[in-house]
Motif scaffolding. Structure first.
Motif, PDB file in Angstrom:
ATOM      1  N   ILE A 106      51.848  85.762  29.972  1.00  0.00           N
ATOM      2  CA  ILE A 106      51.965  84.682  28.985  1.00  0.00           C
ATOM      3  C   ILE A 106      53.183  83.818  29.310  1.00  0.00           C
ATOM      4  CG2 ILE A 106      52.333  84.156  26.552  1.00  0.00           C
ATOM      5  CD1 ILE A 106      49.664  85.295  26.840  1.00  0.00           C
ATOM      6  N   ALA A 107      54.292  84.496  29.662  1.00  0.00           N
ATOM      7  CA  ALA A 107      55.499  83.739  29.985  1.00  0.00           C
ATOM      8  C   ALA A 107      55.266  82.858  31.200  1.00  0.00           C
ATOM      9  CB  ALA A 107      56.651  84.710  30.248  1.00  0.00           C
ATOM     10  N   PHE A 108      54.524  83.372  32.160  1.00  0.00           N
ATOM     11  CA  PHE A 108      54.270  82.608  33.381  1.00  0.00           C
ATOM     12  C   PHE A 108      53.389  81.393  33.082  1.00  0.00           C
ATOM     13  CE2 PHE A 108      51.963  82.076  37.502  1.00  0.00           C
ATOM     14  CZ  PHE A 108      53.061  81.656  38.219  1.00  0.00           C
ATOM     15  N   VAL A 109      52.329  81.623  32.335  1.00  0.00           N
ATOM     16  CA  VAL A 109      51.449  80.517  31.961  1.00  0.00           C
ATOM     17  C   VAL A 109      52.239  79.469  31.186  1.00  0.00           C
ATOM     18  CG1 VAL A 109      49.486  79.890  30.502  1.00  0.00           C
ATOM     19  CG2 VAL A 109      49.359  81.903  31.964  1.00  0.00           C
ATOM     20  N   LEU A 110      53.085  79.968  30.311  1.00  0.00           N
ATOM     21  CA  LEU A 110      53.903  79.060  29.509  1.00  0.00           C
ATOM     22  C   LEU A 110      54.819  78.224  30.386  1.00  0.00           C
ATOM     23  CD1 LEU A 110      54.401  78.658  26.416  1.00  0.00           C
ATOM     24  CD2 LEU A 110      56.403  80.104  26.691  1.00  0.00           C
ATOM     25  N   LEU A 255      50.546  64.770  44.257  1.00  0.00           N
ATOM     26  CA  LEU A 255      50.595  66.119  43.680  1.00  0.00           C
ATOM     27  C   LEU A 255      50.136  67.218  44.650  1.00  0.00           C
ATOM     28  CD1 LEU A 255      51.380  67.610  41.141  1.00  0.00           C
ATOM     29  CD2 LEU A 255      49.073  67.283  40.258  1.00  0.00           C
ATOM     30  N   PRO A 256      48.974  67.096  45.272  1.00  0.00           N
ATOM     31  CA  PRO A 256      48.542  68.182  46.160  1.00  0.00           C
ATOM     32  C   PRO A 256      49.574  68.486  47.232  1.00  0.00           C
ATOM     33  CG  PRO A 256      46.771  66.614  45.832  1.00  0.00           C
ATOM     34  CD  PRO A 256      48.001  65.998  45.236  1.00  0.00           C
ATOM     35  N   ASN A 257      50.204  67.462  47.762  1.00  0.00           N
ATOM     36  CA  ASN A 257      51.194  67.683  48.810  1.00  0.00           C
ATOM     37  C   ASN A 257      52.492  68.264  48.288  1.00  0.00           C
ATOM     38  OD1 ASN A 257      50.016  66.689  51.386  1.00  0.00           O
ATOM     39  ND2 ASN A 257      49.606  64.937  50.067  1.00  0.00           N
ATOM     40  N   ALA A 258      52.748  67.991  47.013  1.00  0.00           N
ATOM     41  CA  ALA A 258      53.986  68.514  46.427  1.00  0.00           C
ATOM     42  C   ALA A 258      53.834  69.967  45.987  1.00  0.00           C
ATOM     43  CB  ALA A 258      54.406  67.649  45.245  1.00  0.00           C
ATOM     44  N   MET A 259      52.591  70.452  45.972  1.00  0.00           N
ATOM     45  CA  MET A 259      52.347  71.779  45.393  1.00  0.00           C
ATOM     46  C   MET A 259      52.822  72.941  46.261  1.00  0.00           C
ATOM     47  SD  MET A 259      51.239  72.123  42.360  1.00  0.00           S
ATOM     48  CE  MET A 259      52.521  70.977  42.049  1.00  0.00           C
ATOM     49  N   LEU A 260      52.967  72.688  47.563  1.00  0.00           N
ATOM     50  CA  LEU A 260      53.276  73.784  48.478  1.00  0.00           C
ATOM     51  C   LEU A 260      54.524  74.586  48.060  1.00  0.00           C
ATOM     52  CD1 LEU A 260      51.316  74.367  50.663  1.00  0.00           C
ATOM     53  CD2 LEU A 260      52.844  73.286  52.310  1.00  0.00           C
ATOM     54  N   PRO A 261      55.675  73.929  47.917  1.00  0.00           N
ATOM     55  CA  PRO A 261      56.851  74.703  47.498  1.00  0.00           C
ATOM     56  C   PRO A 261      56.705  75.279  46.095  1.00  0.00           C
ATOM     57  CG  PRO A 261      57.344  72.366  47.546  1.00  0.00           C
ATOM     58  CD  PRO A 261      56.001  72.532  48.178  1.00  0.00           C
ATOM     59  N   VAL A 262      55.972  74.577  45.235  1.00  0.00           N
ATOM     60  CA  VAL A 262      55.823  75.072  43.858  1.00  0.00           C
ATOM     61  C   VAL A 262      55.000  76.358  43.848  1.00  0.00           C
ATOM     62  CG1 VAL A 262      54.979  74.528  41.553  1.00  0.00           C
ATOM     63  CG2 VAL A 262      56.010  72.737  42.952  1.00  0.00           C
ATOM     64  N   VAL A 263      53.958  76.408  44.684  1.00  0.00           N
ATOM     65  CA  VAL A 263      53.130  77.606  44.761  1.00  0.00           C
ATOM     66  C   VAL A 263      53.970  78.793  45.267  1.00  0.00           C
ATOM     67  CG1 VAL A 263      51.237  78.690  46.005  1.00  0.00           C
ATOM     68  CG2 VAL A 263      50.931  76.440  44.994  1.00  0.00           C
ATOM     69  N   GLY A 267      54.656  81.926  42.784  1.00  0.00           N
ATOM     70  CA  GLY A 267      54.222  83.283  43.098  1.00  0.00           C
ATOM     71  C   GLY A 267      55.363  84.271  42.959  1.00  0.00           C
ATOM     72  N   LEU A 268      56.476  83.926  43.562  1.00  0.00           N
ATOM     73  CA  LEU A 268      57.624  84.829  43.504  1.00  0.00           C
ATOM     74  C   LEU A 268      58.142  84.946  42.074  1.00  0.00           C
ATOM     75  CD1 LEU A 268      59.520  83.974  46.771  1.00  0.00           C
ATOM     76  CD2 LEU A 268      58.172  86.000  46.223  1.00  0.00           C
ATOM     77  N   VAL A 312      56.350  97.602  42.696  1.00  0.00           N
ATOM     78  CA  VAL A 312      56.968  96.273  42.724  1.00  0.00           C
ATOM     79  C   VAL A 312      56.846  95.675  44.125  1.00  0.00           C
ATOM     80  CG1 VAL A 312      59.158  95.036  42.552  1.00  0.00           C
ATOM     81  CG2 VAL A 312      58.537  96.692  40.813  1.00  0.00           C
ATOM     82  N   ALA A 313      57.082  96.522  45.139  1.00  0.00           N
ATOM     83  CA  ALA A 313      56.957  96.023  46.511  1.00  0.00           C
ATOM     84  C   ALA A 313      55.539  95.545  46.767  1.00  0.00           C
ATOM     85  CB  ALA A 313      57.332  97.127  47.505  1.00  0.00           C
ATOM     86  N   ILE A 314      54.559  96.314  46.285  1.00  0.00           N
ATOM     87  CA  ILE A 314      53.172  95.909  46.492  1.00  0.00           C
ATOM     88  C   ILE A 314      52.898  94.593  45.766  1.00  0.00           C
ATOM     89  CG2 ILE A 314      50.775  96.498  45.904  1.00  0.00           C
ATOM     90  CD1 ILE A 314      51.456  99.414  46.508  1.00  0.00           C
ATOM     91  N   VAL A 315      53.410  94.470  44.548  1.00  0.00           N
ATOM     92  CA  VAL A 315      53.198  93.225  43.795  1.00  0.00           C
ATOM     93  C   VAL A 315      53.796  92.044  44.553  1.00  0.00           C
ATOM     94  CG1 VAL A 315      53.855  91.957  41.720  1.00  0.00           C
ATOM     95  CG2 VAL A 315      52.997  94.287  41.528  1.00  0.00           C
ATOM     96  N   PHE A 316      55.035  92.211  44.996  1.00  0.00           N
ATOM     97  CA  PHE A 316      55.692  91.109  45.712  1.00  0.00           C
ATOM     98  C   PHE A 316      54.927  90.762  46.991  1.00  0.00           C
ATOM     99  CE2 PHE A 316      59.384  91.347  43.016  1.00  0.00           C
ATOM    100  CZ  PHE A 316      59.909  90.071  43.107  1.00  0.00           C
ATOM    101  N   VAL A 317      54.595  91.805  47.731  1.00  0.00           N
ATOM    102  CA  VAL A 317      53.921  91.574  49.000  1.00  0.00           C
ATOM    103  C   VAL A 317      52.544  90.953  48.763  1.00  0.00           C
ATOM    104  CG1 VAL A 317      52.840  92.790  50.915  1.00  0.00           C
ATOM    105  CG2 VAL A 317      55.190  93.289  50.321  1.00  0.00           C
ATOM    106  N   ALA A 318      51.856  91.445  47.716  1.00  0.00           N
ATOM    107  CA  ALA A 318      50.537  90.893  47.417  1.00  0.00           C
ATOM    108  C   ALA A 318      50.645  89.435  47.013  1.00  0.00           C
ATOM    109  CB  ALA A 318      49.870  91.707  46.308  1.00  0.00           C
ATOM    110  N   VAL A 319      51.645  89.156  46.174  1.00  0.00           N
ATOM    111  CA  VAL A 319      51.823  87.767  45.747  1.00  0.00           C
ATOM    112  C   VAL A 319      52.143  86.890  46.961  1.00  0.00           C
ATOM    113  CG1 VAL A 319      53.364  86.227  44.486  1.00  0.00           C
ATOM    114  CG2 VAL A 319      52.450  88.261  43.367  1.00  0.00           C
ATOM    115  N   ASN A 320      53.036  87.390  47.812  1.00  0.00           N
ATOM    116  CA  ASN A 320      53.375  86.640  49.021  1.00  0.00           C
ATOM    117  C   ASN A 320      52.155  86.398  49.892  1.00  0.00           C
ATOM    118  OD1 ASN A 320      55.879  85.586  49.549  1.00  0.00           O
ATOM    119  ND2 ASN A 320      56.791  87.625  49.729  1.00  0.00           N
ATOM    120  N   PHE A 321      51.356  87.448  49.968  1.00  0.00           N
ATOM    121  CA  PHE A 321      50.144  87.373  50.769  1.00  0.00           C
ATOM    122  C   PHE A 321      49.216  86.279  50.222  1.00  0.00           C
ATOM    123  CE2 PHE A 321      45.811  89.133  51.546  1.00  0.00           C
ATOM    124  CZ  PHE A 321      45.817  89.006  52.915  1.00  0.00           C
TER     125      PHE A 321
END
Lengths: 337, 544
Positions: A106-110, A255-263, A267-268, A312-321
């Protein structure tokens, strides 16, 4: 594409293993003795009891042997029993994780729902009032200590104005439904228990705002910076010169081009929210993983620490992936490199 | 507030800042729906809601209780054979046993059970349930077992008589089995859920999972659920032998932050707040809906000073005694805990047999700087000395060790004693102290049961090793004689002598014995605080 995916995946597994090894070694260099945390004064003074405790928890084995047991257990999906709760670690985590996942999501969506538009508008209307507002919001979000912010919003909206519910996931006298997913919003919606749903939703408001604070600030600033850069590119000028409307240029071209760093950041940030809600959870008496992580660390509860680290490592790595994969989708050049 | 926010939505819905107004409106709408008529409805009135930090609780199986918060629900769900009434920790009172007596053989304690006691299932309690409950504790070999290690076995004499065979009758037993670890549970129900009292119970007993969320006792309330770090639910036991309990339900809500508890009790979301610190309690003085209740605990914060191999000055008794006369004890209690504390002579808290605040004035350490200087001179250290004072980064009863250490540092500096402060992680501090590697530490003591022998034995057996005190034979004999003496007046005299010996040895400086304060809404009556180890007697609590 397949090669890209496989190589990333392989690297991810190695990263997870390395993370567990590092944490295992760090936790072992702490001078505190986990036995003393678990045994009462009387028991801790009895050498036989202490020896038996060490033996029961495998604390008398050589370091490499203990790490091997951990790896072996992990492969079988067994992280052992927690020294503190005396229950299987996975059961503890299954109990506590839903509360954290719900809150963090919820916090993330917010923070996305507010941070993205705010960042875009701040870039488009640079130096206008909305840019200043965005700056103020992100400054407060990033720099206000979570602990302090949590108390302040609780004191104002619960203590003083009495429009928000107090700490906890539900009203003191209402009971959680029998867990299906453990996510109260989903469980109650599934059961059609809308009173409890409203109660749960209301209890999420304050902690999720507090938790979203720092992420929101980061996303707003990053979005603004990326948008500003994109808006100054030649293709934007060309689009404008072609006579496209301002909105189309912003959403269609910049916007699409600006999204790269935001994504990347998003994720992180999500992974961070999942792992780092200790303060928010403490103040709001939220029965989540953050608090569990904290107590496990304080007690040098090896099985719990190792399981959390792995997850946590799996979450981070998965998100990075996933972020890496989304690069490939967002920016076709990635695959060509 | 709500109405204003709603009008914002209609005004700004499609404006140029939809996300701000829309978000605010949604928030207001959700919050508005979230505040039902909480305290007004009947169900709420019949429910007692207690705010308490229950994060330390590992188990609600009485035979495995070893933490701070779980005795409360266990004591509410089960009864012991004997008990202590609030405020009196010297005289044992009957509970499930109405009378008890040592038999002629000198090692069999015979209990007569109360007639007409039923478990929450409606089944009458019998001597077999008592035997089963105790033997299960003994054979489970979890922490509570260590306190009744001198119980050999239990024997059923008839339905309402049970014998306890003791290996060592000089060791205290009644004061210990008053604790919620040593209760009576319904054998049939427990066995049905996997309990066993056999010798291999440690491996074979599988009842803890069930007992963590249910109970099968005779207490005023019955446990119906426990969500870790969330809440503990109990319902009224209509079979309770002590009269109809005042509430239909009791809810223990986990609240880890004292500030959150303060807000919640002010708003009426909880009826009782247990973990308030003195500053917060002070803000409730003028609240018309809340009263503050206090009870002198049996816990204390103390400084231990070791005859350290690294510090010759500390091996000098007179130098250690000088520390005791250089500390401003009254200032500590007045300024660090708002005066809500007492101070015992030594390791036996005020309120126990042979320990009073008056005795502390008579034979305890007190601020006396000339005497401290004289002692230093006699020790051959007229210019003072330095030592390392270790403490954890933590707070007890609202007193942070850091503040306490700084106060002591300033006090001792007045006579030339230099305390080098060494703050550290609580676990590291304990590791260092228990390993006998500390020069001096600030730490905390809370007993498993109100029994002088437990404190005294600790000082001569365990704590003495940590401070490298070679306990004189005379002191050992004193502790043994005092523990074995069954006449309270006679043992009080012996305990006084023991405390004098402790002051003379000067290894322990007890600083603060807190008077715990809790906040109770005035809608609740009859809730009694106790320092016996289970916090409160819920049996008498009822709506005012």
């Amino acid at each position: 594409m397949l090669r890209y995916v496989v190589s990333r995946l392989g690297l991810s597994v190695v990263m997870v293993l390395l993370a567990t090894l590092v944490i295992f070694l760090i936790a072992n260099t702490v001078p505190g003795d986990p036995v003393l945390m678990q045994l009462g004064d009387l028991a801790a003074s009895n050498p036989a009891t202490v020896a038996e405790f060490r033996h029961h928890w495998g604390l008398d084995l050589p370091l490499w042997h203990r790490y091997w047991i951990f790896l072996d257990g992990m492969l079988h999906g067994d992280f052992g029993e927690s020294l503190v709760s005396r229950r299987p670690v996975l059961r503890d985590i299954a109990d506590y994780a839903p509360a954290t996942v719900e809150l963090a999501s919820i916090a993330f969506v917010l923070s996305l729902a507010v941070g993205l538009p705010l960042g875009i508008l701040a870039a488009v209307r640079r130096d206008s009032w909305i840019d200043h507002l965005a700056r103020a919001v992100s400054l407060i979000g990033v720099s206000a200590p979570t602990f302090w912010l949590a108390f302040v919003v609780l004191a104002i909206f619960y203590g003083w104005l009495d429009i928000a519910p107090g700490p906890g996931r539900l009203d003191p006298v209402s009971f959680p439904p029998t867990p299906i997913t453990g996510l109260l919003l989903i469980d109650t919606a599934w059961l059609g228990d809308w009173d409890t749903f409203r109660d749960a939703a209301a209890h999420l408001v304050l902690p999720s705002i507090v938790l979203a604070g720092s992420t929101l600030g980061l996303i707003t600033r990053t979005t603004r910076a990326a948008m500003l850069e994109a808006l100054s590119q030649d293709y934007v000028r060309v689009a404008r010169a072609k006579g496209l409307r301002g909105r189309a240029v912003v959403t269609g071209h910049a916007l699409p081009n600006a999204m790269l760093p935001v994504v990347t950041l998003g994720g992180l940030a999500y992974a961070n929210l999942l792992a780092g809600a200790v303060m928010t959870e403490t103040v709001f008496s939220w029965p989540g993983l953050g608090r569990y992580t904290f107590t496990s660390a304080v007690a040098v509860d090896f099985p719990a620490i190792m399981a959390i680290t792995t997850i946590v490592a799996i979450v981070f790595v998965a998100v990075n992936f996933l972020v890496d994969l989304s690069y490939a989708l967002l920016d076709p050049r990635v695959l060509k490199r | 507030m709500t109405d204003k926010a709603k009008s914002d939505v209609s005004r700004g819905g499609l404006g140029r800042r939809p996300f701000i107004a829309g978000g605010g409106g949604l928030l207001a709408a959700v919050l508005a729906g979230a505040r039902p008529a909480r305290a007004q409805n009947a169900a709420r009135k019949a429910t007692l809601v207690i705010g308490l930090d229950i994060s330390d609780s590992i188990s609600l199986d009485p035979a495995r209780v070893a933490q701070y918060s779980n005795p409360l629900p266990c004591h509410a769900a089960y009864d012991s054979l004997v008990t202590f009434s609030p405020g009196d920790y010297v005289n044992i009172k009957p509970a499930l046993a109405t009378e008890w007596a040592m038999q002629a053989d000198g090692k069999t304690l015979r209990f007569k059970l109360r007639q007409g006691v039923k478990f929450s299932t409606g089944t009458p309690m019998t001597a077999e349930d008592v035997r089963f409950s105790f033997e299960r504790v003994i054979n489970l070999k979890d922490q509570p077992q260590q306190y009744i290690a001198h119980v050999d076995s239990m024997k059923v004499v008839d339905d309402h008589t049970v014998d306890m065979l003791l290996k060592d009758p000089t060791q205290p037993i009644l004061s210990i089995i008053a604790a919620p670890e040593f209760i009576v549970m319904e054998k049939a129900v427990a066995v049905q859920h996997g309990a066993t009292d056999a010798a291999d119970a440690k491996e074979k007993d599988k009842a803890t999972d069930w007992l963590n969320a249910n109970s099968c006792g005779t207490g005023p309330y019955r446990l119906t659920g426990w969500q870790r770090n969330q809440s503990i639910q109990m319902v009224r036991n209509d079979q309770y032998w002590g009269g109809k309990p005042g509430y239909e339900r009791v809810l223990i809500r986990h609240m880890s932050e004292s500030a959150a508890q303060l807000l919640a009790i002010k708003r009426g979301d909880i009826d009782v707040a247990f973990n308030l610190i003195p500053e917060q309690v002070a803000t409730l003085k003028d609240d018309p809906d809340i009263r503050v209740e206090g009870a002198t605990s049996l816990d204390f914060i103390y400084m231990a000073v070791a005859e350290s191999a690294d510090n010759p000055a500390l091996r000098n008794k007179k130098a250690r005694q000088a520390i005791g006369y250089a500390i401003d004890f009254d200032g500590i209690i007045k300024n660090l805990i708002g005066g809500h504390a007492v101070r015992p002579v030594s390791f036996i808290p005020v309120g126990m047999n042979g320990s009073t605040s008056e005795l502390t004035k008579e034979i305890g350490f007190r601020e006396d700087l000339p005497r401290a200087k004289k002692l230093l001179a006699e020790a051959g250290l007229p210019d003072g000395f330095s030592f390392q004072l270790a403490y954890g980064n933590a707070a007890i009863a609202g007193v942070s060790y850091q503040n306490l250490a700084q106060k002591i540092q300033a006090d001792l500096a007045r006579v030339g004693i230099k305390a080098e402060l060494a703050p550290m992680d609580q676990l590291n501090m304990r590791t260092m102290y228990l390993g006998g590697k500390a020069q001096a530490v600030l730490t905390f003591w809370n007993p498993p049961a109100p029994e002088n022998q437990l404190w005294a034995a600790a000082t001569i057996d365990r704590v003495s090793k940590r401070v490298h005190w070679d306990v004189p034979a005379a002191v050992r004999k004193l502790v043994n004689d005092a523990s074995a003496e069954r006449d309270n007046a006679k043992s009080a005299v012996l305990w006084k002598q023991y405390q004098e010996a402790m002051v003379d040895a000067a290894h322990h400086f007890v600083l603060i014995q807190p008077i715990y304060q809790i906040a109770v809404r005035k809608s609740v009556a009859g809730l009694q605080l106790t320092a016996a180890g289970w916090m409160t007697e819920l049996a008498g609590a009822k709506p005012a």
